[in-house]
Design a protein around this motif. Sequence first.
Motif, PDB file in Angstrom:
ATOM      1  N   TYR A 126       0.802  -1.231   0.000  1.00  0.00           N
ATOM      2  CA  TYR A 126       0.000   0.000   0.000  1.00  0.00           C
ATOM      3  C   TYR A 126       0.836   1.284   0.000  1.00  0.00           C
ATOM      4  N   THR A 127       1.929   1.269  -0.754  1.00  0.00           N
ATOM      5  CA  THR A 127       2.652   2.513  -0.988  1.00  0.00           C
ATOM      6  C   THR A 127       2.222   3.067  -2.344  1.00  0.00           C
ATOM      7  N   PHE A 128       2.468   4.350  -2.553  1.00  0.00           N
ATOM      8  CA  PHE A 128       2.137   4.947  -3.845  1.00  0.00           C
ATOM      9  C   PHE A 128       2.984   4.325  -4.948  1.00  0.00           C
ATOM     10  N   ARG A 129       4.222   3.970  -4.614  1.00  0.00           N
ATOM     11  CA  ARG A 129       5.084   3.346  -5.611  1.00  0.00           C
ATOM     12  C   ARG A 129       4.553   1.976  -6.039  1.00  0.00           C
ATOM     13  N   GLU A 130       4.058   1.212  -5.086  1.00  0.00           N
ATOM     14  CA  GLU A 130       3.498  -0.091  -5.435  1.00  0.00           C
ATOM     15  C   GLU A 130       2.204   0.067  -6.222  1.00  0.00           C
ATOM     16  N   ARG A 235     -15.942   4.057  -0.008  1.00  0.00           N
ATOM     17  CA  ARG A 235     -15.229   4.147   1.260  1.00  0.00           C
ATOM     18  C   ARG A 235     -15.925   3.368   2.372  1.00  0.00           C
ATOM     19  N   ARG A 236     -17.111   2.882   2.089  1.00  0.00           N
ATOM     20  CA  ARG A 236     -17.824   2.034   3.043  1.00  0.00           C
ATOM     21  C   ARG A 236     -17.797   0.581   2.616  1.00  0.00           C
ATOM     22  N   SER A 237     -17.076   0.279   1.545  1.00  0.00           N
ATOM     23  CA  SER A 237     -17.035  -1.086   1.034  1.00  0.00           C
ATOM     24  C   SER A 237     -16.235  -1.980   1.972  1.00  0.00           C
ATOM     25  N   PRO A 238     -16.497  -3.289   1.935  1.00  0.00           N
ATOM     26  CA  PRO A 238     -15.764  -4.220   2.801  1.00  0.00           C
ATOM     27  C   PRO A 238     -14.259  -4.109   2.612  1.00  0.00           C
ATOM     28  N   GLY A 239     -13.546  -4.013   3.704  1.00  0.00           N
ATOM     29  CA  GLY A 239     -12.100  -3.938   3.662  1.00  0.00           C
ATOM     30  C   GLY A 239     -11.540  -2.540   3.507  1.00  0.00           C
ATOM     31  N   ALA A 240     -12.411  -1.539   3.353  1.00  0.00           N
ATOM     32  CA  ALA A 240     -11.931  -0.174   3.115  1.00  0.00           C
ATOM     33  C   ALA A 240     -11.114   0.348   4.290  1.00  0.00           C
ATOM     34  N   GLN A 241     -11.603   0.134   5.506  1.00  0.00           N
ATOM     35  CA  GLN A 241     -10.873   0.660   6.658  1.00  0.00           C
ATOM     36  C   GLN A 241      -9.519  -0.019   6.814  1.00  0.00           C
ATOM     37  N   GLU A 242      -9.468  -1.316   6.598  1.00  0.00           N
ATOM     38  CA  GLU A 242      -8.193  -2.027   6.715  1.00  0.00           C
ATOM     39  C   GLU A 242      -7.202  -1.533   5.666  1.00  0.00           C
ATOM     40  N   ALA A 243      -7.682  -1.329   4.433  1.00  0.00           N
ATOM     41  CA  ALA A 243      -6.793  -0.858   3.363  1.00  0.00           C
ATOM     42  C   ALA A 243      -6.279   0.545   3.667  1.00  0.00           C
ATOM     43  N   LEU A 244      -7.170   1.417   4.128  1.00  0.00           N
ATOM     44  CA  LEU A 244      -6.756   2.782   4.443  1.00  0.00           C
ATOM     45  C   LEU A 244      -5.781   2.801   5.607  1.00  0.00           C
ATOM     46  N   SER A 245      -6.023   1.975   6.613  1.00  0.00           N
ATOM     47  CA  SER A 245      -5.106   1.881   7.738  1.00  0.00           C
ATOM     48  C   SER A 245      -3.729   1.432   7.266  1.00  0.00           C
ATOM     49  N   ALA A 246      -3.699   0.481   6.330  1.00  0.00           N
ATOM     50  CA  ALA A 246      -2.428   0.014   5.790  1.00  0.00           C
ATOM     51  C   ALA A 246      -1.719   1.121   5.008  1.00  0.00           C
ATOM     52  N   PHE A 248      -1.954   4.321   5.696  1.00  0.00           N
ATOM     53  CA  PHE A 248      -1.398   5.209   6.710  1.00  0.00           C
ATOM     54  C   PHE A 248      -0.104   4.635   7.280  1.00  0.00           C
ATOM     55  N   ARG A 249      -0.041   3.312   7.417  1.00  0.00           N
ATOM     56  CA  ARG A 249       1.119   2.678   8.047  1.00  0.00           C
ATOM     57  C   ARG A 249       2.276   2.463   7.079  1.00  0.00           C
ATOM     58  N   SER A 250       1.998   2.485   5.782  1.00  0.00           N
ATOM     59  CA  SER A 250       3.056   2.204   4.810  1.00  0.00           C
ATOM     60  C   SER A 250       4.116   3.296   4.835  1.00  0.00           C
ATOM     61  N   SER A 251       5.332   2.899   4.635  1.00  0.00           N
ATOM     62  CA  SER A 251       6.448   3.829   4.691  1.00  0.00           C
ATOM     63  C   SER A 251       7.189   3.817   3.362  1.00  0.00           C
ATOM     64  N   GLU A 252       7.543   4.976   2.861  1.00  0.00           N
ATOM     65  CA  GLU A 252       8.317   5.070   1.621  1.00  0.00           C
ATOM     66  C   GLU A 252       9.106   6.369   1.605  1.00  0.00           C
ATOM     67  N   GLY A 253      10.075   6.436   0.715  1.00  0.00           N
ATOM     68  CA  GLY A 253      10.960   7.589   0.636  1.00  0.00           C
ATOM     69  C   GLY A 253      10.266   8.821   0.090  1.00  0.00           C
ATOM     70  N   PRO A 254      11.012   9.927  -0.031  1.00  0.00           N
ATOM     71  CA  PRO A 254      10.427  11.176  -0.532  1.00  0.00           C
ATOM     72  C   PRO A 254       9.677  10.951  -1.843  1.00  0.00           C
ATOM     73  N   LEU A 255       8.448  11.429  -1.896  1.00  0.00           N
ATOM     74  CA  LEU A 255       7.594  11.150  -3.046  1.00  0.00           C
ATOM     75  C   LEU A 255       8.081  11.819  -4.322  1.00  0.00           C
ATOM     76  N   VAL A 256       8.709  12.971  -4.189  1.00  0.00           N
ATOM     77  CA  VAL A 256       9.180  13.668  -5.380  1.00  0.00           C
ATOM     78  C   VAL A 256      10.240  12.843  -6.119  1.00  0.00           C
ATOM     79  N   GLU A 257      10.856  11.900  -5.426  1.00  0.00           N
ATOM     80  CA  GLU A 257      11.863  11.063  -6.071  1.00  0.00           C
ATOM     81  C   GLU A 257      11.256  10.143  -7.132  1.00  0.00           C
ATOM     82  N   THR A 258       9.935   9.970  -7.116  1.00  0.00           N
ATOM     83  CA  THR A 258       9.300   9.154  -8.152  1.00  0.00           C
ATOM     84  C   THR A 258       9.412   9.821  -9.516  1.00  0.00           C
TER      85      THR A 258
END
Length: 331
Positions: A126-130, A235-246, A248-258
């Motif tokens: 769940y990173t923007f890069r992925e 945003r009320r679909s099954p699994g939405a909260q878990e995906a959004l939480s993931a 929030f928790r995902s970590s990645e480098g500076p976005l401008v580097e993409t």
Amino acid sequence: MSLPIGFGFVGITIILVLVVARAIATRLKSKKGAGGRVVPDAVAPKDATYVEIPGGIRLRYTDSGKTSNGKKSDDPTLVLVHGFFCCLETWLPLTRLIAKDQPGLRVVAVDLVGCGFSDKPRSWPYTFREQGAEVASLLEALDLTNAVLVGHSSGAIACAAAASRAPERVSGTVFVAPGFFQDKPSFLSRPALAPVANFLAGMYLRMAEGTMRKYHAGKPESLTPEILNAHVASRRSPGAQEALSAMFRSSEGPLVETLRDVGVPTHFVWSKADPINPSSGQQKIESLVASGEINVPSITSALLNDSGHWIQHEQPETLYREILDFTKTLR
């Protein structure tokens, strides 16, 4: 993307939040699909179309169609990518304009992994890069070889990552109110704070409708019931909260580097009144290009006066012209 929370928690606040978060998480558990996936078919639109990409993940997408004779066309295909935790319906004003004015132009819009009505895998980065990697997989699955990627907000980050991964399939990128300077806070990636991220995700989802209305206050009519209802439902679909939480928790480098290896002509569309991704980002990007820190062969930009963050809602005609004029330069 920015989170409504600072870093310095006092002890008692952490304890209270953890207790509340765990309680809410227990009561808001989503149903599992086959293979541990959460597949929101139950609330997806009846006409939803899916494509399966590597890993068995299904992406919901719309496609205005291939050429009438079934042969590949040299004309570009627009691939529209929504912003943070949104859905493909955000592009409806634009796609309808294109269908009316340029019916022969192929347009694909997609729900990113974990968003809209696409699959929401439990074990996924769940990173923007992925997410960009999955956009690249979509291009391959649809056999697109002359794609112009159009990304809104954080969707621009995914598009930049996709262009870097699949340069042979991308001829240009258009970044609309892009979020390259909205880096994620890293502290939520700590395992101990997973309940906090889940709590924040639940709060974010409960405020979904109000937040959408807030950012359209200047032009409330641009937030049509069709667009609003689609976003709220997804945003009320099954699994939405878990995906959004993931997310929030995902970590990645500076976005401008993409942007470092995008390698194709790029057009930026900014708004003077954008409260989320200010247009000052253009000067930062031009400075990075001049210093050689990012590799974009040619950059053009437009600055709109009468729009906020959701340019595709507030000024779809202007955005359409910007995209169409840009694609003409690629031929």
